[in-house]
Design a protein around this motif. Structure first.
Motif, short mmCIF file in Angstrom:
data_model
loop_
_atom_site.label_atom_id
_atom_site.label_comp_id
_atom_site.label_asym_id
_atom_site.label_seq_id
_atom_site.Cartn_x
_atom_site.Cartn_y
_atom_site.Cartn_z
N HIS A 25 90.72 27.13 -26.58
CA HIS A 25 89.56 27.93 -27.11
C HIS A 25 89.10 28.93 -25.87
O HIS A 25 88.72 30.15 -26.25
CB HIS A 25 88.60 26.78 -26.72
CG HIS A 25 87.00 27.32 -26.84
ND1 HIS A 25 86.63 27.97 -28.14
CD2 HIS A 25 85.98 27.40 -25.84
CE1 HIS A 25 85.28 28.03 -28.05
NE2 HIS A 25 84.80 27.83 -26.56
N GLU A 32 84.68 27.54 -31.71
CA GLU A 32 84.10 26.36 -31.18
C GLU A 32 84.15 25.00 -32.05
O GLU A 32 84.03 23.87 -31.71
CB GLU A 32 82.50 26.75 -30.96
CG GLU A 32 81.77 25.55 -30.45
CD GLU A 32 80.39 25.95 -30.07
OE1 GLU A 32 79.43 25.34 -29.96
OE2 GLU A 32 80.24 27.32 -29.49
N ARG A 36 85.16 21.29 -30.85
CA ARG A 36 84.16 20.09 -31.07
C ARG A 36 84.73 18.95 -31.82
O ARG A 36 84.68 17.70 -31.80
CB ARG A 36 82.74 20.44 -31.72
CG ARG A 36 81.96 21.36 -30.63
CD ARG A 36 80.50 21.70 -31.24
NE ARG A 36 79.66 22.32 -30.41
CZ ARG A 36 79.05 21.79 -29.41
NH1 ARG A 36 78.97 20.57 -29.46
NH2 ARG A 36 78.35 22.55 -28.63
N SER A 91 74.74 27.16 -24.81
CA SER A 91 75.72 26.88 -25.50
C SER A 91 76.96 26.52 -24.73
O SER A 91 76.84 26.25 -23.12
CB SER A 91 75.87 28.03 -26.45
OG SER A 91 76.56 29.16 -25.32
N LEU A 92 77.85 26.11 -25.39
CA LEU A 92 79.22 25.64 -24.70
C LEU A 92 79.67 26.99 -24.05
O LEU A 92 80.27 26.81 -22.72
CB LEU A 92 80.19 25.35 -25.83
CG LEU A 92 80.37 23.84 -25.94
CD1 LEU A 92 81.45 23.32 -27.11
CD2 LEU A 92 80.43 23.05 -25.01
N ASP A 93 79.50 28.04 -24.26
CA ASP A 93 79.72 29.17 -23.70
C ASP A 93 79.04 29.39 -22.41
O ASP A 93 79.57 29.63 -21.22
CB ASP A 93 79.41 30.63 -24.49
CG ASP A 93 80.01 32.03 -23.88
OD1 ASP A 93 81.38 31.82 -23.51
OD2 ASP A 93 79.19 32.91 -23.51
#
Length: 766
Positions: A25, A32, A36, A91-93
């Protein structure tokens, strides 16, 4: 009857699936949604493994994309300003930026990652929460609730896991304006409403039990924090959820009465680290509370002594009845996943071991043994446990008379350098002829695909020993040439031949064994595969001499010999549980001492003996720390003190809180210590100023765990701070840690900027 439950399970995957997905990733090779999906599959697999092993109440919330403390920071909205998204929720970012920093093209010149340090006395790292004086908390990350829905949809009986409010605050630091005068405990009243929201949402999802981890109850706490426990849990007791308060890594001691009296429904204690707690807690535990006994070691890989445990548990069963729960001592995060994946291990040795899946089965077996002591499967398992224990005790491969004889011959003279540092450093400076603020690196350079492929081919027999040596020499030559071109003053050979700073040496020592899939998460996607110390340790032959002397033949500049110290070898291995850690450290020190003397005899002028794990090995309780620090520093001196005054001994430490142990670090008497300081913005050096550390020191000027490349101005700023606290003639310039996880382009760019910063400061000081 006794209920079998678990506090946490390894999240990385038996084949490091999470590591591979994360790195794919980050490299833009997996979106994403794909990442996930890997997470969902791993969670489902791990719940199934635990259930099949016999665990009745499964942990949910022990999964994390990087580390569990960082997950909580997002859940509570504790996101430093430099990472806050301009629009919308985190977010994941956002999460990965907080962990790894951001590059210049993404965020106004780049943002440095959050500080990272060790999780209590383990080799697991967490991201230190950053609070501000005006910190506000809000529920802003739904991961826990999503995972609860996942587990319930799969039909599991679950127990969500969260870090308690006091432990979370304790782990963090207040930064920014007004930080020095602010007590972070004042944030508790602002944080507790968010915990209330969490409890309410979990109750609405149908959760009955919640595990609240408060490991700081095993520490020596200030009275204000003890009082805060009562205040916090009194405010949270309104929730309909039943709460299991979880402690581990040490005994409750003076906090036992406090923990027993809190308004929760159950208490977990670690009987592996502190078995003396058991009779004490029975006298203090209210009659309505569950008592969870952590009887299977969650930090090591040895099979439990079931015969020894059963009498204690039978007594507990008689006293507590259905209020007795059984579990590992702590989360199994610190163990490999499954011993069944290690058929190549020697049959006898394998019979002595248990990984996470097997430890779950041990917990379940003990619960079954209390309910059905005459069950045929129980009796068979007890007989196997008995046989394994007897085999281990009598095995001739464990105890070696020649090692014991050498230990007995150690004298005080063996742990002292010939002359004090003030005399040694004069000789060393005259011999080495280095400029002020000498530049160096910590040891390792990028482990490229070519290096890994050559190592794999050699292991598979596709490369001969001579071909492999030639390939590694080519990599070493390249590393030396790069360092010469960049202008570093003291070079390293780059460690191309090393798979891991502990495993590489362990493979060459008698008394160690190795797994193929025994991976344990260290932080983020970084995994280690700890070797297993099963017997007395000795060194049959030289381990590094050939590689270091080859590197020195490639340059007229000084090459450092690179070794791993005895305490780090011990702490980053699965150590024996049948003799003391001190004895094992002494055995390792003698083996490393032999290597040090051979390097010196070959003309190597600087030898670095890394003790990255020195701080993490320290017991959590103050009363037990002085004994550890005494033998740990003595073990380092034993391995380093055979050299002459002109040979310069370096050591390296990273990512720990060192303030309380500076006198013991000084007692190691290394000529130069290199240490991580960049993530904390050189705050650690204030402790060195107050302590007046006597020897040379190299504070790290950039964070190697982040892919961002700091410019020379950023490093120069840190060096200017350092020179205000430490005399310039005692300062070295180096990164925070080794560079094996980085790529060559970013490595060269960062080191070039580091050399430029050192030259600039030299000019200013001149």
């Amino acid at each position: 009857m006794a209920l079998a439950h678990n506090l946490g399970f390894p999240r990385i995957g038996a084949d490091r699936e999470l590591k591979k997905a994360l790195e794919a990733h980050w490299h833009g090779e997996l979106d994403e949604a794909g990442l996930r999906a890997v997470g969902r599959e791993l969670r489902a697999t791990h719940w199934q493994l635990q259930q099949e092993a016999g665990i009745e109440l499964l942990p949910v919330g022990d999964f994390a994309w990087y580390d569990q403390v960082l997950t909580h920071s997002l859940m509570f909205g504790v996101i430093p300003q430099r990472f806050r998204p301009q629009h919308g929720a985190p977010s994941l970012d956002t999460l990965f930026s907080m962990a790894r920093g951001t590059a210049a093209d993404r965020c106004c010149g780049g943002a440095h990652a959050q500080e990272m340090t060790k999780w209590f006395d383990s080799n697991y790292h967490y991201l230190v929460p950053e609070f501000s004086v005006d910190q506000q908390f809000q529920l802003s990350w739904p991961q826990l609730f999503e995972e609860v829905d996942e587990a319930l949809a799969l039909g599991h009986q679950i127990k969500p896991v969260i870090i308690g409010p006091l432990t979370y605050l304790w782990l963090g630091k207040v930064k920014g304006a007004g930080a020095e005068a602010f007590d972070k405990l004042e944030l508790l009243e602002r944080l507790l409403p968010v915990y209330g929201e969490i409890l309410q949402r979990l109750a609405e999802q149908g959760v009955q039990w919640l595990q609240i981890d408060e490991p700081i109850l095993a520490l020596d706490l200030p009275q204000a924090w003890k009082s805060a426990f009562e205040r916090a849990y009194n405010l949270l007791q309104w929730s309909p959820l039943k709460k299991l308060l979880t402690t581990y890594f040490a005994g409750l001691e003076d906090n036992l009465g406090l923990a027993a009296g809190l308004p929760v429904d159950g208490l977990h204690i670690d009987l592996v680290r502190a078995p003396e707690q058991y009779p004490q807690i029975l006298d203090r535990l209210p009659a309505y509370k569950v008592l969870s006994l952590g009887v299977v070691d969650g930090r090591n890989i040895w099979r439990s002594d079931l015969d020894q445990l059963l009498p204690l548990l039978q007594d507990a069963q008689q006293r507590l009845g259905e209020r007795l729960w059984l579990a590992p001592s702590c989360s199994l995060l610190h163990c490999p996943v499954d011993l069944a994946r290690e058929p190549q291990l020697d049959t006898e040795l394998r019979s002595w071991l248990a990984f996470a899946v097997q430890k779950c089965a041990e917990v379940a077996l003990l619960a079954t043994a209390l309910k059905q002591p005459q069950d045929a499967d129980v009796q068979t398992a007890l007989a196997a446990s008995r046989a394994a224990r007897l085999s281990r005790r009598l095995s001739p491969r464990i105890h070696k008379p020649q090692v014991q004889a050498r230990l007995a011959a150690i004298s005080a003279r063996d742990t002292q350098r010939q002359s004090p540092f003030a005399q040694r450093i004069v000789q060393q400076r005259a011999l080495l002829q280095l400029p002020p603020l000498p530049t160096t690196s910590i040891g390792s350079f990028p482990q490229t695909a070519a290096i890994r492929q050559a190592r794999q081919a050699f292991k598979q027999g596709k490369l001969s020993a001579a071909e492999y040596a030639e390939a590694m020499q080519g990599q070493i030559r390249h590393a030396v040439q790069v360092q010469e071109r960049l202008g570093l003053d003291v070079l390293v050979h780059g460690e191309a031949e090393r798979n891991d700073m502990v495993e590489y040496f362990a493979e060459q020592l008698d008394g160690y064994a190795f797994t193929r899939f025994g991976w344990v998460q260290s932080y983020g996607s970084r995994c280690v595969k700890p070797a297993i110390i099963y017997g007395d340790i000795s060194r049959p032959k030289a381990m590094t001499l050939e590689w270091i002397t080859f590197a020195q033949s490639c340059t007229d500049k000084i090459i450092k010999g690179m070794l791993t110290g005895p305490v780090t070898m011990l702490m980053w291995s699965f150590a024996r549980d049948d003799i003391s850690r001190e004895q094992q450290a002494q055995q390792l020190a003698l083996a490393i001492r032999d290597e040090v003397l051979e390097l010196e005899a070959a003309g190597i002028k600087i030898i670095q003996i890394d003790e990255a794990a020195f701080r993490e090995g320290m017991p959590l309780r103050h009363a037990q720390q002085s004994a550890y620090l005494a033998w740990a520093s003595a073990a380092f001196r034993l391995c380093a003190s055979g050299v002459g005054d002109a040979t310069q001994i370096h050591t390296h430490m990273c990512y720990s809180e060192f303030n309380a142990v500076l006198d013991s670090i000084a007692a190691m008497d290394a000529d130069v210590i290199t240490i991580e300081t960049s993530r904390s913005d050189m705050q650690l050096l204030k402790a060195f100023e107050a302590f007046d550390y006597p020897n040379d020191i190299g504070p790290g000027v950039y964070d190697i765990h982040s892919p961002r490349v700091p410019d020379s101005a950023e490093m120069l700023k840190l060096l200017r701070k350092a020179v205000q606290l430490i005399p310039a003639e005692r300062l070295w310039v180096n990164p925070d840690c080794g560079l094996k996880t980085r790529g060559w382009p970013e490595t060269e760019a960062a080191l070039l900027n580091m050399v430029a910063a050192a030259k600039q400061l030299r000019a200013e000081l001149a």
